[in-house]
Design a protein around this motif. Structure first.
Motif, PDB file in Angstrom:
ATOM      1  N   ALA A 117       2.863  -0.986   8.279  1.00  0.00           N
ATOM      2  CA  ALA A 117       2.388  -0.022   7.284  1.00  0.00           C
ATOM      3  C   ALA A 117       3.522   0.880   6.797  1.00  0.00           C
ATOM      4  N   CYS A 118       4.373   1.321   7.727  1.00  0.00           N
ATOM      5  CA  CYS A 118       5.481   2.197   7.354  1.00  0.00           C
ATOM      6  C   CYS A 118       6.468   1.486   6.430  1.00  0.00           C
ATOM      7  N   SER A 119       6.850   0.266   6.805  1.00  0.00           N
ATOM      8  CA  SER A 119       7.844  -0.454   6.004  1.00  0.00           C
ATOM      9  C   SER A 119       7.273  -0.859   4.650  1.00  0.00           C
ATOM     10  N   GLN A 120       5.961  -1.207   4.613  1.00  0.00           N
ATOM     11  CA  GLN A 120       5.426  -1.603   3.313  1.00  0.00           C
ATOM     12  C   GLN A 120       5.249  -0.398   2.391  1.00  0.00           C
ATOM     13  N   LEU A 121       4.867   0.770   2.936  1.00  0.00           N
ATOM     14  CA  LEU A 121       4.743   1.945   2.072  1.00  0.00           C
ATOM     15  C   LEU A 121       6.112   2.426   1.589  1.00  0.00           C
ATOM     16  N   LEU A 122       7.136   2.235   2.425  1.00  0.00           N
ATOM     17  CA  LEU A 122       8.493   2.509   1.958  1.00  0.00           C
ATOM     18  C   LEU A 122       8.863   1.500   0.872  1.00  0.00           C
ATOM     19  N   GLY A 123       8.449   0.245   1.071  1.00  0.00           N
ATOM     20  CA  GLY A 123       8.702  -0.787   0.064  1.00  0.00           C
ATOM     21  C   GLY A 123       7.936  -0.566  -1.228  1.00  0.00           C
ATOM     22  N   LEU A 124       6.835   0.197  -1.150  1.00  0.00           N
ATOM     23  CA  LEU A 124       6.022   0.483  -2.345  1.00  0.00           C
ATOM     24  C   LEU A 124       6.141   1.956  -2.753  1.00  0.00           C
ATOM     25  N   SER A 125       7.194   2.617  -2.311  1.00  0.00           N
ATOM     26  CA  SER A 125       7.325   4.061  -2.525  1.00  0.00           C
ATOM     27  C   SER A 125       7.551   4.440  -3.981  1.00  0.00           C
ATOM     28  N   PHE A 126       7.749   3.451  -4.848  1.00  0.00           N
ATOM     29  CA  PHE A 126       7.876   3.739  -6.274  1.00  0.00           C
ATOM     30  C   PHE A 126       6.617   4.434  -6.811  1.00  0.00           C
ATOM     31  N   MET A 127       5.484   4.288  -6.088  1.00  0.00           N
ATOM     32  CA  MET A 127       4.212   4.844  -6.570  1.00  0.00           C
ATOM     33  C   MET A 127       4.322   6.333  -6.866  1.00  0.00           C
ATOM     34  N   VAL A 147      -1.283  -2.295  17.658  1.00  0.00           N
ATOM     35  CA  VAL A 147      -1.273  -1.007  16.960  1.00  0.00           C
ATOM     36  C   VAL A 147       0.155  -0.622  16.577  1.00  0.00           C
ATOM     37  N   SER A 148       1.085  -0.829  17.494  1.00  0.00           N
ATOM     38  CA  SER A 148       2.500  -0.514  17.207  1.00  0.00           C
ATOM     39  C   SER A 148       3.031  -1.386  16.080  1.00  0.00           C
ATOM     40  N   LEU A 149       2.706  -2.667  16.145  1.00  0.00           N
ATOM     41  CA  LEU A 149       3.180  -3.585  15.098  1.00  0.00           C
ATOM     42  C   LEU A 149       2.572  -3.239  13.744  1.00  0.00           C
ATOM     43  N   PHE A 150       1.266  -2.977  13.724  1.00  0.00           N
ATOM     44  CA  PHE A 150       0.615  -2.588  12.473  1.00  0.00           C
ATOM     45  C   PHE A 150       1.231  -1.309  11.913  1.00  0.00           C
ATOM     46  N   VAL A 194       7.438 -10.376   7.885  1.00  0.00           N
ATOM     47  CA  VAL A 194       7.776 -11.001   9.169  1.00  0.00           C
ATOM     48  C   VAL A 194       6.882 -10.454  10.279  1.00  0.00           C
ATOM     49  N   LEU A 195       6.699  -9.136  10.323  1.00  0.00           N
ATOM     50  CA  LEU A 195       5.879  -8.520  11.370  1.00  0.00           C
ATOM     51  C   LEU A 195       4.402  -8.893  11.216  1.00  0.00           C
ATOM     52  N   ALA A 196       3.922  -8.991   9.981  1.00  0.00           N
ATOM     53  CA  ALA A 196       2.534  -9.410   9.752  1.00  0.00           C
ATOM     54  C   ALA A 196       2.310 -10.829  10.257  1.00  0.00           C
ATOM     55  N   LEU A 197       3.336 -11.671  10.111  1.00  0.00           N
ATOM     56  CA  LEU A 197       3.241 -13.037  10.625  1.00  0.00           C
ATOM     57  C   LEU A 197       3.156 -13.034  12.155  1.00  0.00           C
ATOM     58  N   VAL A 198       3.880 -12.112  12.786  1.00  0.00           N
ATOM     59  CA  VAL A 198       3.814 -11.976  14.251  1.00  0.00           C
ATOM     60  C   VAL A 198       2.406 -11.561  14.682  1.00  0.00           C
ATOM     61  N   ILE A 199       1.799 -10.611  13.957  1.00  0.00           N
ATOM     62  CA  ILE A 199       0.436 -10.176  14.270  1.00  0.00           C
ATOM     63  C   ILE A 199      -0.539 -11.335  14.125  1.00  0.00           C
ATOM     64  N   ARG A 200      -0.351 -12.124  13.082  1.00  0.00           N
ATOM     65  CA  ARG A 200      -1.222 -13.296  12.890  1.00  0.00           C
ATOM     66  C   ARG A 200      -1.127 -14.231  14.086  1.00  0.00           C
ATOM     67  N   CYS A 222      12.417  -3.780   2.999  1.00  0.00           N
ATOM     68  CA  CYS A 222      11.250  -3.272   3.721  1.00  0.00           C
ATOM     69  C   CYS A 222      10.053  -4.221   3.612  1.00  0.00           C
ATOM     70  N   LEU A 223       9.809  -4.753   2.422  1.00  0.00           N
ATOM     71  CA  LEU A 223       8.681  -5.672   2.252  1.00  0.00           C
ATOM     72  C   LEU A 223       8.925  -6.988   2.981  1.00  0.00           C
ATOM     73  N   THR A 224      10.187  -7.406   3.072  1.00  0.00           N
ATOM     74  CA  THR A 224      10.516  -8.601   3.852  1.00  0.00           C
ATOM     75  C   THR A 224      10.222  -8.377   5.333  1.00  0.00           C
ATOM     76  N   LEU A 225      10.604  -7.201   5.838  1.00  0.00           N
ATOM     77  CA  LEU A 225      10.310  -6.860   7.235  1.00  0.00           C
ATOM     78  C   LEU A 225       8.804  -6.828   7.475  1.00  0.00           C
ATOM     79  N   SER A 226       8.051  -6.246   6.562  1.00  0.00           N
ATOM     80  CA  SER A 226       6.587  -6.208   6.696  1.00  0.00           C
ATOM     81  C   SER A 226       6.006  -7.616   6.796  1.00  0.00           C
TER      82      SER A 226
END
Length: 518
Positions: free
Chosen positions: A301-311, A294-297, A461-467, A455-459
């Motif tokens: 989520a935080c880093s990817q939404l920051l990475g997609l904050s152009f929305m 849950v912490s990793l997810f 790496v962490l997603a790979l850890v969850i996998r 931010c998307l790079t960090l996301s």
């Protein structure tokens, strides 16, 4: 004499009537049980399940997609209104404008966990979710009446509170109806509503801002809030009728279909999708907080939404192409339409393959390429093309909460809180992102893009850890599946066995087929 002879006869008649009534009741109960089991028969099961899913797809999906379209249109209306005089009329500087964007998340983020706890405990989400929709529609409409920075700030805070109930609540509601192999595509269709709202919202805003200026002495940007808010309120009332409750109590399903809906989910995870009686409201919160996934997810989520904050700044980005306000809003639509198509195709393949990591990370990598193009080119065509890649990166976020639901399936109390925590913490990325796209960094916004790439790079790496963690947990399931189950886990499997009409041993055998999707 006559009365004395009639007495026993009347008494016998009453006894006979009672016996007949009891027999009819028993027969009715027996027929009801038989009817409940009828759809579970192998000869009927496939067609009955297709009919159930089709009914859900025709009522549940269109309703929540429609709500989500208006959810995001209401949220980003302030960005479109900025192009037509909101800042000047309310005497707001750039820092204050960024605060107006950010403050919504200050109420939106913390309200999500209690909202999903409530949703898991109540029996009628068809009342709870529409009530919140009506409330934020009303608040959004009142935003148009703001006369100062303080008034606009207050309106944004109170829009965020009821909005907190929707997206994590909708994902949880979907997870109460669809199996793991059905959930990704349906969730992507829901998130596609957000992408569509960016396209449709820009077109709607273009029409209102260009056609309503000065009508009845009211500025066009105020009309934008009034009109969109009223539409949202109407959709909220419609949702009361259209949305389902839970599999055991949805009125527009027959008892047999209700039973089938419960059995499907029990088979999918090898456990009944119910909380054990002795599990309190706080049990799910404690279980979620103790789970490192849950912490990793949440950080993902935080880093990817920051990475997609152009929305939240997309109309501003298209305006840097140096066209008129109307053309800039129209140009904002095509990238989101492509993103919606990519999102649905990506999720459909994720459901078919059962794979999660690559279907989430690859769109992020596409967005990174878009940022690199935006940084390295000054041509109008190149910068506009980069926006298509940036928007397609949102296809990754569409599956993030689906992966959370797959990785933390039971008990429902834990799953509902986990979804809320991940989405709530994730939206801190939007809050931070409100200050990343600074006006002084425009029109190129290179610094903003560098931050988003990191931010998307960090996301990734962490997603790979969850996998890796889920692969390890699957290996542990293989080792442990012959061990005796005790406590709450045993109770949920026993409940699944009762729903399916199986012995505990047969239900346990089905449980052995469960694996986490990664």
């Amino acid at each position: 004499m006559s009365m004395e002879s009639e007495g026993p006869h009347i008494h016998d008649e009453k006894n006979s009537t009672t016996v007949i009534a009891e027999h009819v009741k028993e027969t009715s109960t027996h027929l009801e049980v038989e009817s409940d089991r009828e759809l579970l028969h192998p000869d009927r099961r496939c067609s009955a399940e297709r009919e159930l899913v089709r009914k859900l797809d025709m009522r549940l999906l269109p309703t929540i997609i429609l709500i989500f379209v208006m959810n995001y249109i209401d949220r980003i209306a302030v960005s479109a209104a900025r192009l037509k005089g909101l800042q000047g009329d309310l005497h707001i500087n750039d820092i204050q404008y960024s605060t107006v964007l950010a403050v919504l998340y200050a109420s939106y983020v913390p309200a999500q966990i209690p909202s999903n706890i409530i949703l898991n405990r109540i029996t009628r989400p068809s009342y709870y979710i529409p009530f919140c929709v009506i409330l934020w529609g009303l608040t959004s409409a009142l935003t148009g009446a703001a006369r100062s920075y303080a008034g606009l700030l207050a309106a944004r805070i109170f829009v965020g509170l009821p909005e907190a109930a929707f997206y994590p609540g909708a994902i949880f509601l979907l997870s109460k109806w669809y199996t793991r192999k059905e959930l990704a595509f349906r969730s992507a269709l829901l998130y596609g509503g957000l992408l569509f709202s960016n396209a449709f919202g820009s077109l709607m805003a273009a029409g209102i801002l260009s056609g309503m200026e000065g009508k009845r002495g009211i500025r066009a940007w105020r009309w934008l809030f009034y009109i969109e808010g009223v539409i949202t309120i109407c959709i909220g009332f419609f949702a009361i009728v259209a949305l389902p409750d839970y599999p055991h109590n949805t009125k527009w399903l027959s008892p047999a279909q209700q039973r089938l809906a419960q059995v499907r989910l029990a088979e999918d995870a090898g456990e009944a999708d119910e909380d054990v009686k002795n599990e309190s409201v706080l049990t799910g919160l404690k279980l979620a907080l103790k789970d490192p996934k849950v912490s990793l997810f949440s950080v993902v989520a935080c880093s990817q939404l920051l990475g997609l904050s152009f929305m939240n700044f997309f109309p501003t980005l298209t305006s840097t192409l140096e066209f008129s306000t109307t053309i800039s809003l129209v140009l904002a639509a095509p990238p989101w339409i492509l993103a919606m198509i990519v999102c649905c195709i990506n999720a459909y393949h994720a459901d078919r393959s059962g794979e999660r990591f690559l279907h989430i990370a690859v769109p992020w990598w596409g967005a990174i390429i878009g940022y690199i193009i935006g940084i390295t080119t000054i041509s109008t065509a190149g910068r506009y093309a980069s926006m298509f890649l940036m928007t397609c990166g949102c296809a990754g976020f569409a599956l993030t909460l689906v992966w959370v639901s797959n990785a933390i399936p039971r008990p429902p109390a834990k799953r509902s809180v986990a979804i809320a925590i991940v989405n709530g913490v994730g939206n801190l990325g939007n809050l931070i992102g409100s200050y990343v796209w600074k006006t002084q960094w425009g029109p190129d916004y290179h610094q903003s893009m560098y931050i988003c790439i990191a931010c998307l790079t960090l996301s990734s790496v962490l997603a790979l850890v969850i996998r890796w963690m889920l692969v390890r947990e699957n290996n542990k399931l293989v080792r442990d599946e012959n061990e005796d189950l005790k406590g709450a886990k045993r109770e949920r499997i026993e409940e699944a066995a009762r729903l399916e009409g199986l012995t505990f041993e047969e239900a346990l055998e089905r449980k052995k087929g469960f694996r986490y999707l990664y």
